[in-house]
Design an enzyme around this catalytic site. Sequence first.
Site, mmCIF file in Angstrom:
data_model
loop_
_atom_site.group_PDB
_atom_site.id
_atom_site.type_symbol
_atom_site.label_atom_id
_atom_site.label_comp_id
_atom_site.label_asym_id
_atom_site.label_seq_id
_atom_site.Cartn_x
_atom_site.Cartn_y
_atom_site.Cartn_z
ATOM 1 N N CYS A 40 -10.364 -4.757 -0.192
ATOM 2 C CA CYS A 40 -11.432 -3.752 -0.188
ATOM 3 C C CYS A 40 -12.271 -3.869 -1.462
ATOM 4 O O CYS A 40 -11.910 -4.567 -2.416
ATOM 5 C CB CYS A 40 -10.851 -2.354 -0.043
ATOM 6 S SG CYS A 40 -10.300 -1.627 -1.597
ATOM 7 N N CYS A 69 -10.614 -2.948 -4.867
ATOM 8 C CA CYS A 69 -9.681 -3.985 -5.323
ATOM 9 C C CYS A 69 -10.435 -5.201 -5.852
ATOM 10 O O CYS A 69 -10.027 -5.816 -6.840
ATOM 11 C CB CYS A 69 -8.737 -4.382 -4.189
ATOM 12 S SG CYS A 69 -7.602 -3.050 -3.731
ATOM 13 N N GLU A 95 -3.060 -4.513 -3.236
ATOM 14 C CA GLU A 95 -3.560 -5.410 -4.285
ATOM 15 C C GLU A 95 -3.554 -4.728 -5.641
ATOM 16 O O GLU A 95 -3.206 -5.333 -6.663
ATOM 17 C CB GLU A 95 -5.005 -5.849 -3.972
ATOM 18 C CG GLU A 95 -5.167 -6.618 -2.683
ATOM 19 C CD GLU A 95 -5.447 -5.726 -1.477
ATOM 20 O OE1 GLU A 95 -4.818 -4.646 -1.360
ATOM 21 O OE2 GLU A 95 -6.280 -6.124 -0.661
ATOM 22 N N CYS A 138 -4.129 0.762 -2.668
ATOM 23 C CA CYS A 138 -4.011 -0.496 -1.917
ATOM 24 C C CYS A 138 -2.926 -1.393 -2.523
ATOM 25 O O CYS A 138 -2.632 -1.323 -3.722
ATOM 26 C CB CYS A 138 -5.322 -1.270 -1.969
ATOM 27 S SG CYS A 138 -6.695 -0.484 -1.119
ATOM 28 N N GLU A 145 0.359 5.260 0.634
ATOM 29 C CA GLU A 145 -0.576 6.288 1.104
ATOM 30 C C GLU A 145 -0.158 7.671 0.611
ATOM 31 O O GLU A 145 0.931 7.850 0.054
ATOM 32 C CB GLU A 145 -0.659 6.235 2.634
ATOM 33 C CG GLU A 145 -1.184 4.878 3.090
ATOM 34 C CD GLU A 145 -1.471 4.790 4.577
ATOM 35 O OE1 GLU A 145 -0.990 5.647 5.355
ATOM 36 O OE2 GLU A 145 -2.180 3.839 4.961
ATOM 37 N N ASN A 169 0.830 -1.202 0.000
ATOM 38 C CA ASN A 169 0.000 0.000 0.000
ATOM 39 C C ASN A 169 0.868 1.256 0.000
ATOM 40 O O ASN A 169 1.935 1.301 0.626
ATOM 41 C CB ASN A 169 -1.009 0.006 1.152
ATOM 42 C CG ASN A 169 -0.405 -0.207 2.512
ATOM 43 O OD1 ASN A 169 0.602 -0.891 2.674
ATOM 44 N ND2 ASN A 169 -1.016 0.385 3.529
HETATM 45 N N1 THU Z 1 -5.415 -1.227 2.204
HETATM 46 C C1 THU Z 1 -4.868 -2.093 1.300
HETATM 47 O O1 THU Z 1 -3.684 -1.971 0.940
HETATM 48 N N2 THU Z 1 -5.655 -3.076 0.807
HETATM 49 C C2 THU Z 1 -6.974 -3.252 1.106
HETATM 50 O O2 THU Z 1 -7.618 -4.120 0.549
HETATM 51 C C3 THU Z 1 -7.589 -2.411 2.116
HETATM 52 C C4 THU Z 1 -6.779 -1.304 2.658
HETATM 53 C C5 THU Z 1 -4.579 -0.154 2.749
HETATM 54 C C6 THU Z 1 -4.968 1.215 2.291
HETATM 55 C C7 THU Z 1 -4.428 2.075 3.427
HETATM 56 O O3 THU Z 1 -3.072 2.388 3.165
HETATM 57 C C8 THU Z 1 -4.491 1.163 4.649
HETATM 58 O O4 THU Z 1 -4.669 -0.144 4.155
HETATM 59 C C9 THU Z 1 -5.611 1.498 5.611
HETATM 60 O O5 THU Z 1 -6.818 1.560 4.964
#
Ligand code: THU
Length: 136
Positions: free
Chosen positions: A90, A93, A59, A57, A48, A46
């Site tokens: 999520c 994704c 994925e 994300c 940010e 991930n």
């Molecule tokens: N996140 C992912 O990398 N994958 C997901 O399927 C859900 C959330 C990350 C996004 C963000 O950086 C952190 O998790 C908190 O939401």
Amino acid sequence: MKRIDDWPTLEEAARKAAAGAYCPYSGFRVGAALLTDDGRIMTGCNIENASYGATICAERVALAAALAAGVRNFMALVIAAGERTPAPPCGICRQMLAEFAAPEFPIRSVTLTPGDAPAAEYTLGELLPHAFELRE
Ligand code: THU
């Protein structure tokens, strides 16, 4: 690794990928490892952003890397995140995966430290029934 029964290799790749996460806002590291149909493993973490909605994300980072490398067919996905409870992918994704994977596509979620919790196992179809498809 060509067979999707070699989950441990994919899990290790996802955990390793999580170490690269850029997550100063949530502190929640996520790694993803996609097994391609020609036996490669493509990973993502991930990423940010101060503008939170720009966050990507793990994925989708893995999927974009694979797609940019010309891969279109996938065998399995492992997500590594969290300490006690495996995290399913999520909704965004799930929809992006549904563009390239069938409902039977297997997804596993594991915690960052091996042995902390059992893996959660899903299929894409369970996680996203009635995926959006663009039809006339
Ligand atoms: N996140 C992912 O990398 N994958 C997901 O399927 C859900 C959330 C990350 C996004 C963000 O950086 C952190 O998790 C908190 O939401």
